[in-house]
Structure formats: structure tokens, C-alpha cells
Scaffold this motif. Structure first.
Motif, mmCIF file in Angstrom:
data_model
loop_
_atom_site.group_PDB
_atom_site.id
_atom_site.type_symbol
_atom_site.label_atom_id
_atom_site.label_comp_id
_atom_site.label_asym_id
_atom_site.label_seq_id
_atom_site.Cartn_x
_atom_site.Cartn_y
_atom_site.Cartn_z
ATOM 1 N N CYS A 183 0.840 -1.204 0.000
ATOM 2 C CA CYS A 183 0.000 0.000 0.000
ATOM 3 C C CYS A 183 0.873 1.250 0.000
ATOM 4 O O CYS A 183 1.965 1.255 0.549
ATOM 5 N N CYS A 184 0.363 2.318 -0.634
ATOM 6 C CA CYS A 184 1.163 3.533 -0.783
ATOM 7 C C CYS A 184 1.355 4.286 0.530
ATOM 8 O O CYS A 184 2.238 5.114 0.652
ATOM 9 N N GLY A 185 0.547 4.028 1.503
ATOM 10 C CA GLY A 185 0.727 4.665 2.806
ATOM 11 C C GLY A 185 -0.291 5.741 3.130
ATOM 12 O O GLY A 185 -0.454 6.123 4.284
ATOM 13 N N ARG A 186 -0.985 6.226 2.115
ATOM 14 C CA ARG A 186 -1.934 7.302 2.393
ATOM 15 C C ARG A 186 -3.094 6.878 3.297
ATOM 16 O O ARG A 186 -3.499 7.641 4.171
ATOM 17 N N PRO A 187 -3.626 5.664 3.119
ATOM 18 C CA PRO A 187 -4.702 5.268 4.034
ATOM 19 C C PRO A 187 -4.262 5.309 5.501
ATOM 20 O O PRO A 187 -5.034 5.734 6.363
ATOM 21 N N LEU A 188 -3.024 4.915 5.762
ATOM 22 C CA LEU A 188 -2.546 4.986 7.147
ATOM 23 C C LEU A 188 -2.426 6.432 7.605
ATOM 24 O O LEU A 188 -2.735 6.770 8.738
ATOM 25 N N MET A 189 -1.950 7.288 6.692
ATOM 26 C CA MET A 189 -1.847 8.705 7.043
ATOM 27 C C MET A 189 -3.220 9.275 7.361
ATOM 28 O O MET A 189 -3.380 10.032 8.311
ATOM 29 N N LEU A 190 -4.208 8.895 6.536
ATOM 30 C CA LEU A 190 -5.555 9.394 6.778
ATOM 31 C C LEU A 190 -6.085 8.906 8.114
ATOM 32 O O LEU A 190 -6.970 9.511 8.701
ATOM 33 N N ALA A 191 -5.530 7.779 8.583
ATOM 34 C CA ALA A 191 -5.959 7.281 9.880
ATOM 35 C C ALA A 191 -5.097 7.862 10.994
ATOM 36 O O ALA A 191 -5.186 7.447 12.146
ATOM 37 N N GLY A 192 -4.246 8.808 10.632
ATOM 38 C CA GLY A 192 -3.444 9.470 11.649
ATOM 39 C C GLY A 192 -2.201 8.698 12.048
ATOM 40 O O GLY A 192 -1.553 9.046 13.027
#
Ligand code: SF4
Ligand code: SF4
Ligand code: SF4
Ligand code: SF4
Lengths: 114, 632
Positions: free
Chosen positions: B427-436
Motif C-alpha cells: 500500500c502507498c501509505g496514504r490510508p494509514l496517514m488518513l488514519a493518523g
């Protein structure tokens, strides 16, 4: 499945005295869709993490419901929150939120539970 | 010497707020990071100074952007702000021209009528009085709208305003009292002396006909001064703090300061600049599609200002950026929300009055999910060599027709490329970023960065706007990153991709992360225009809708997502297009489930339009022989 042989199998009894359902209850309270999971395994089949390591969301969800939290705690952080599982789930379980809530719960929320 | 004790409250308030504004600005400046301080200094003494002044005039006084969105609301803000500004300006000039001396203290202008009751009888003086009356009338009309708006929204329960605290009530009352008390005070004085123009004059003579105007005027001058003084002193505790803060914000922004990914003084300034105009509430799909009306940015900022625990608000948002785009103050709402997500749970602190006047430096510790790295199971990456690498992304893998179309296009155009996540990537990492969860996202970013850099590629092409945004913003890649729509546009321009024109009516849905999130609006439309008959919708470009499937919101249910998707699809397909085109696998999947109209990614449409000779090469790819039927 790795070892085929006559090793003594592990105990399979579910001990409802020792198991703690606090976390499952905490999750279903905050994310009611957790309750409607039918353990079909679609989520695990599509999982990005599962492509690299034996990580199965289906298994973790079952364990959570049973209250066998140890394995969940060790593995839940491996999820990348990519969201594929949410999209494929036939029951509309908000899996990403379930995972987030579980992480939160293991973190600090229910300190005594784990 | 013209003096009367009633001016004292006004003077106290005025000098208090002026000194306070300076002190607070110094505090903000002190809290800025080193680079931002330099930027601000350069901006303040540089070219952007004029730009800032212009912006202050256009936005803080005229409220041009609010006018654009909502005329009545714009008029309300304009009449109060610009009207008041002109009233002060003309009042000062009046005192200067007609008063006994020049360069007067402010109170002489504000209470000019009291000290010069005979003024305004005839000639030029009367014209001037007319202007002053006119301005007062404009402000009062704005005030009436403001009062109606507040009462009305209460009645219909449109806006769930949290209960006003006692001090807020006092401040609001004093604000509402300012202009009516001025009107009545001036009218009584005018009535007693037979002066005044169409408003104060007529009202004055009518009042004087049955009341002792001379005696009645004095208490109202006191009231006028008291309301002004009270309002000024309480202003820093209320949302009206946005008036001075916005000036600072405009200078800071024009000097090139942005929110970035660290909370600091600039975030603080933006938080206090919100005028609670409510435009973000109207823009939000969670509001108009699903009826969730307590999470919009105005409430987020209000919660932050009041030191509440805003976690639930921060996470219940599609991160679509519609509010960002519409906010007339230009507050960077989505980045601020991102920061709050990272902050996680915070404790509600009831601040003392002193702390509310002079808040501490904003600080919060990002939450840590675990001490150990979460993704140490990832294999070390195998290097592949290519000039162009294609990263499909998780969502594209879930929509194989998009992936296959891309392969078809890449093959047909003869580009030498490598498909780096062919067998499923990370995964590119953005979903984790969106989850803080920034720290965890970094692990994934490092993994993917290594993979991309080792390939030695000059161009990275991705099909997913979510990946595209994070590649550009949070990866430190020194190569060209293109979304597939941009890449296809380049191929068409170079002539390496020959396409048939298809006579299909198409509307285009701009994905949030590609449009508002990354500013890519034109290329997808150009490509679509090249192959089909692209039609307009009411939600083009900046005004595009969110499909509802956003990974930004984990809190809404599947049902609610469906409602948003159905609503968005219905609005987009109002004119019955044959195809609802988009350029995001997630949008495609979400919208396709919500409408009868055929939904297709641009890549699919283009792949369908490829001229036959180009397709010969394609036979070599076994993946395409068993492809999904493309039913365009
Ligand atoms: S796909 Fe949905 S229903 Fe099936 S196991 Fe996963 S969460 Fe449960
Ligand atoms: S969100 Fe987590 S569990 Fe779901 S598919 Fe992605 S990595 Fe697997
Ligand atoms: S955030 Fe912007 S749009 Fe929303 S209320 Fe504040 S100023 Fe208005
Ligand atoms: S980002 Fe979108 S969903 Fe979130 S508050 Fe703004 S308009 Fe609403």
C-alpha cells in the motif's frame, strides 16, 4: 499445514473463563457492523498484507469474537489499512474501523483487558 | 476640550484591543518556526505586501468570496464589515473637516454628533450627514439579517450551535447593541437640535414630538460607548477574534507560509480566523446527503479553539476538500484535520480567562500505535530496471478492467515499462496517514521508495489518485510522477497513441484526491474530449463531488456511503450521459454500485478507442486474452 505428521495437537478447547470479550464488545459498540460478519474470508483473500505474510483478517475477527486476544494483539498492527477488505466484504462490514478500534483498544482504552 | 465621562468605556475598550492585537501578533510571530519567520519578514517588506492589502480589502471588507457563494450572506458580512469601516473612515474625516481641531482622538469621531449637535444643518454638512446616515442604515440592514439568520436557524434547528457560554452571550449582545444604540442616541440628539438626515433626522423629530429628546439622548450615548467598550474587551474570547486574526493570516499566507505537516502557530492563526460563516457546512456532502451536521470544519475549528476533544469530529470526514475549496477565509481545513487525526484523543481542558486571552503554544504529541515496526515482514525489494514504471495500487488491483486497460494502452503505445506491483504491491501509505498513523505510513513509504528508486525509472505512472497524491507529497522521489490520465494525454500529444473518436455522451467525475487534492483538472478532460463528446455537469472541477467511498472516513457506515454515492451519481447523471467517466478505481467501484449508467475509468474508455493496427502488439500479452468484457 506446514508440518504433516503425528505431532500432538494443541489444545482446542475454548476457555470462556480465561477469554476476555471486552475488546470485541468495545468494538461492536462503536462499530455495529462488526456483528454482521459471517466469517466468509473474502477480506483475507484480497488482503494486501496477506500477500506477504500469513495474516488473515478473518482469523483475527474470529479470535476477537472468541476473546482470544493474544494473537490479535500481536498481528493487528500488520494491516496497512488499505481498504481492499472493506470494498470486497459482502456484508458491508466497516473492516478498517474495526481494525482501528481494535488497535485503539489494545493501545490504551481498555487497559485491564489485555 | 470636548470631554464627557461616557467616553471612558469606549476608550478603555479601544486601547485594550489595539494593544492586545499587537501583543497577540508578537506571540504568534514568536511561535512561528525559523523559516516561517524569515518568510513573513520577507513577505512583509516585499512585493506580497501590496497583494495582502488588496486581499484584505477584497476579502476582509468586501467579502467578495462570500458574495460569490451566497449573495445574502455576502451582503450581511459586507454591510457589517465594509459599512463599519466606511462609517469609521467618514466619521474620522467628518471630525477632521468640521470639528474644532484636526487629528482628533478616535472618540471625537465616534461621538461626533454628541459634541457637535448643531452640525449638518445645510449645504455640504447636510450632504455629509446624509452619507453618514446612509452608512448607518446599511449596517443596520446587515445586522437585521444577522439577527434573523440566528433566530431562524434556531427555529428550524438547521445549525446545532453549542450553547453559548455566558461571556459569549454578553459579547454577542454588546455587538448587537452597538448600532441600534448609536441610531437612537444620534436620533435623540438630532431631534433635540433639529438636525440629522433622512434616518436620524426623521426618527429624531418623531421621537422628540412626544419625548424629552435632550434628556433621553445622554443615556443612549452611554449605552453606545458601553457596548463598544464591552465588545472590544470581550472580542478575544469570542469568535469575533477572527477579525484581527484574519489580517495576520492574510499576510502570513501571502508570504508563502503553509500548514505543512506540523502543528504550530500558523495552524493556530487559521483556527482563530474562522468567521463561522457556515459556508463549509453547506458545501459538505455529509451534511446535504446524509444529514450529519456536527462534524464540519466550522465545528472542528470551534472545538479546537475551545480545547475540546475533537477526535470524533476529526475522523468523521471524507477528506474530500470541498470545504477547503469554498472557505472564503482560505483556511487549509483538510491539513488541519489531518494534524488533529494524528493528535488522536486529547483531553478537554477548561481554560481560565487569562489562558483564553493568552493561550499557550499549541502542542500535542502524535499517537504511537506501537513501539515496534509494524511492517518488518515485508520482503526486501527485487530491483527491476525500466524507464517508466507503472504502479497500479491496491484499488486498481480490485478493478482488473482498469489494470488491463492500462496494460493494453502501455503495450499499444510501445512504451518500455515495468509493472512494479504486478503481483500485488505494498500500500502507498496514504490510508494509514488518513488514519493518523504517520509513523507506520513512513515504513510503507520507505519500502515503496526503495522499490521505485532501485528501478532507475524516470517516470512513475499510477492509476490511483490516492497513490498519486501521496507519491507527490510525501515521497521524496526525484522523478516525474504522473497519473495515468496525464500519461495518456502525453502519449496522445506525442502521437504514440492513435485513438478513434467514439460518439458517446460522457460526463466526467473529478476524483477528490486528483482534483482538489492534487490540482489535476485539465488532462483528464482533454483526453475525454479527444475520444468522446464530453458534457458539462453542475459539479465540474473544483466543485466536484466526493463519490462517498473515500478512505478518509472510517466512521460512517456502509449505508451512509451508499447514500452519498447514489446522491452524487444522480446529480452527475442528470442529463443522461451514456458513460459516467472517472479516473479513480475507488470512485469507479463506488459509483458503479450506485447508478444504472455505465461507469468507466478514462483508461478503459481510451483502451476501447485504440485504433486496430496498434493492437497487434497486444496479442503477446496472455493476460489480455481472458479479459473482462468491456461493455462500453
Ligand atoms: S469479508 Fe466481511 S463478512 Fe467476510 S470475513 Fe471479512 S469482514 Fe467478515
Ligand atoms: S485494510 Fe488491512 S486487512 Fe484490509 S485488505 Fe488492507 S491490509 Fe488487509
Ligand atoms: S472554516 Fe471557513 S467556511 Fe467554514 S465557517 Fe470558518 S470561515 Fe466559514
Ligand atoms: S472535507 Fe469534505 S467531508 Fe470533510 S468536512 Fe469538508 S466537505 Fe465535509
Amino acid at each position: 499445514m506446514d508440518k504433516f505428521g503425528f505431532a500432538i495437537s494443541q489444545q482446542r478447547q475454548i476457555d470462556f473463563e480465561a477469554n476476555r470479550r471486552d475488546i470485541a464488545e468495545y468494538i461492536s459498540e462503536k462499530e455495529p457492523s462488526f456483528r454482521v460478519c459471517i466469517e466468509c474470508g473474502c477480506c483475507a483473500a484480497t488482503c494486501t498484507t496477506g500477500n506477504f505474510t500469513p495474516f488473515s483478517l478473518r482469523e483475527l475477527l474470529i479470535l476477537l469474537k472468541r476473546g482470544e486476544n493474544d494473537k490479535v494483539r500481536d498481528n493487528i498492527n500488520k494491516c496497512m489499512l488499505c481498504g481492499k477488505c472493506t470494498l470486497v466484504c459482502p456484508r458491508g462490514v466497516n473492516t478498517r474501523n474495526v481494525i482501528s478500534l481494535a488497535r485503539e483498544a489494545f493501545q490504551d482504552r481498555i487497559k485491564n483487558a489485555v | 476640550m470636548q470631554f464627557d465621562p461616557f467616553i471612558i468605556p469606549f476608550n478603555i475598550g479601544l486601547y485594550f484591543i489595539l494593544i492586545y492585537a499587537v501583543v497577540r501578533s508578537v506571540m504568534w510571530f514568536r511561535d512561528l518556526s525559523k523559516q516561517d519567520k524569515l518568510r513573513l519578514q520577507r513577505g512583509f517588506f516585499g512585493r506580497s505586501f501590496g497583494q495582502s492589502l488588496k486581499e484584505i480589502f477584497m476579502e476582509s471588507l468586501l467579502h467578495r468570496k462570500i458574495f460569490k457563494t451566497n449573495f445574502r450572506l455576502g451582503y450581511m458580512h459586507m454591510s457589517l464589515a465594509f459599512g463599519w469601516f466606511l462609517l469609521i473612515l467618514f466619521g474620522t474625516l467628518e471630525a477632521d473637516i468640521f470639528g474644532s481641531s484636526h487629528l482628533n482622538a478616535p472618540y471625537k469621531a465616534i461621538f461626533f454628533k454628541y459634541f457637535n449637535p448643531d452640525h449638518g444643518r445645510a449645504g455640504f454638512e447636510a450632504v455629509w450627514s446624509f452619507v453618514m446616515d446612509f452608512l448607518l442604515a446599511v449596517i443596520l440592514s446587515g445586522l437585521i439579517i444577522a439577527i434573523i439568520k440566528r433566530l431562524y436557524s434556531r427555529i428550524v434547528g438547521m445549525k446545532k450551535t453549542t450553547k453559548l457560554r455566558p461571556l459569549d452571550k454578553v459579547a454577542l449582545t454588546s455587538l448587537w447593541m452597538i448600532f441600534p444604540s448609536r441610531l437612537i442616541a444620534e436620533s435623540f440628539t438630532s431631534g433635540a437640535y433639529g438636525t440629522g438626515s433622512f434616518l436620524t433626522g426623521s426618527l429624531g423629530s418623531w421621537l422628540a414630538s412626544f419625548l424629552p429628546a435632550h434628556e433621553m439622548a445622554y443615556p443612549f450615548w452611554w449605552l453606545y460607548s458601553l457596548s463598544l467598550g464591552t465588545f472590544f474587551v470581550l472580542l478575544p474570547l469570542t469568535r469575533y477574534m477572527h477579525i484581527p486574526t484574519e489580517l495576520f493570516l492574510i499576510f502570513a499566507r501571502n508570504s508563502g507560509i503553509t500548514t505543512g505537516d506540523k502543528a504550530g502557530a500558523f495552524t493556530d492563526i487559521q483556527t482563530y480566523s474562522c468567521s463561522s460563516c457556515g459556508i463549509c457546512i453547506d458545501a459538505c456532502q455529509l451534511n446535504f446527503s446524509t444529514g450529519i451536521t456536527n462534524i464540519q470544519s466550522a465545528y472542528l475549528l470551534k472545538g479546537i479553539r475551545n480545547n475540546e476533544n475533537v477526535k470524533d469530529i476529526a475522523f468523521n470526514c471524507l477528506m474530500c476538500g470541498r470545504c477547503d475549496q469554498k472557505c472564503p477565509v482560505g483556511i487549509e481545513l483538510t491539513p488541519i484535520r489531518m494534524l488533529r487525526r494524528r493528535a488522536g484523543e486529547t483531553e478537554h481542558v477548561e481554560k481560565s480567562i487569562l489562558k483564553r486571552y493568552f493561550p499557550d503554544k499549541p502542542s500535542f504529541n502524535p499517537v504511537k500505535v506501537s513501539e515496534k515496526p509494524s511492517f518488518d515482514f515485508l520482503p526486501s525489494s527485487r530491483p527491476v530496471k525500466a524507464d517508466v514504471v507503472y504502479f497500479a495500487g491496491c484499488m486498481t488491483h480490485l478493478t482488473p478492467s482498469i489494470r488491463n486497460s492500462m496494460i493494453k494502452i502501455l503495450d499499444a503505445s510501445g512504451v518500455k515499462y515495468k509493472f512494479i506491483d504486478e503481483n500485488g504491491g505494498v500500500c502507498c501509505g496514504r490510508p494509514l496517514m488518513l488514519a493518523g498513523q504517520d509513523k507506520e505510513a513512513r515504513e510503507l513509504i520507505n519500502f515503496n521508495s526503495k522499490l521505485i528508486l532501485k528501478s532507475g525509472a524516470q517516470t512513475l505512472v499510477t492509476s490511483c489518485p490516492i497513490c498519486y497524491k501521496v507519491f507527490r507529497e510525501s515521497y521524496y522521489l526525484d522523478i516525474e510522477v504522473l497519473h495515468h490520465t496525464q500519461f495518456i494525454k502525453n502519449l496522445i500529444d506525442e502521437g504514440s497513441l492513435k485513438l478513434n473518436f467514439m460518439r458517446k455522451k460522457v460526463v466526467y467525475h473529478t476524483p477528490c484526491d486528483l482534483g482538489r487534492g492534487s490540482g489535476v483538472y485539465d488532462e483528464p478532460r482533454d483526453v475525454l474530449r479527444y475520444v468522446s463528446r464530453l458534457q458539462k455537469t453542475d459539479f465540474d472541477n473544483e466543485n466536484s463531488l466526493c463519490c462517498g467511498g473515500s478512505l478518509g472516513n472510517m466512521k460512517i457506515s456502509y449505508k451512509q456511503k451508499q447514500i452519498i454515492a447514489a446522491d452524487a451519481a444522480a446529480r452527475l447523471t442528470k442529463d443522461n450521459p451514456e458513460i459516467l467517466a472517472t479516473s479513480c478505481p475507488l470512485c469507479k467501484k463506488t459509483l458503479a454500485a450506485a447508478t444504472e449508467t455505465k461507469v468507466a475509468d478514462i483508461a478503459e474508455i481510451v483502451a476501447e478507442a485504440i485504433m486496430l493496427p496498434n493492437l497487434m502488439k497486444e496479442k503477446s500479452n496472455p493476460m489480455l486474452i481472458v479479459k473482462e468484457p468491456v461493455t462500453i
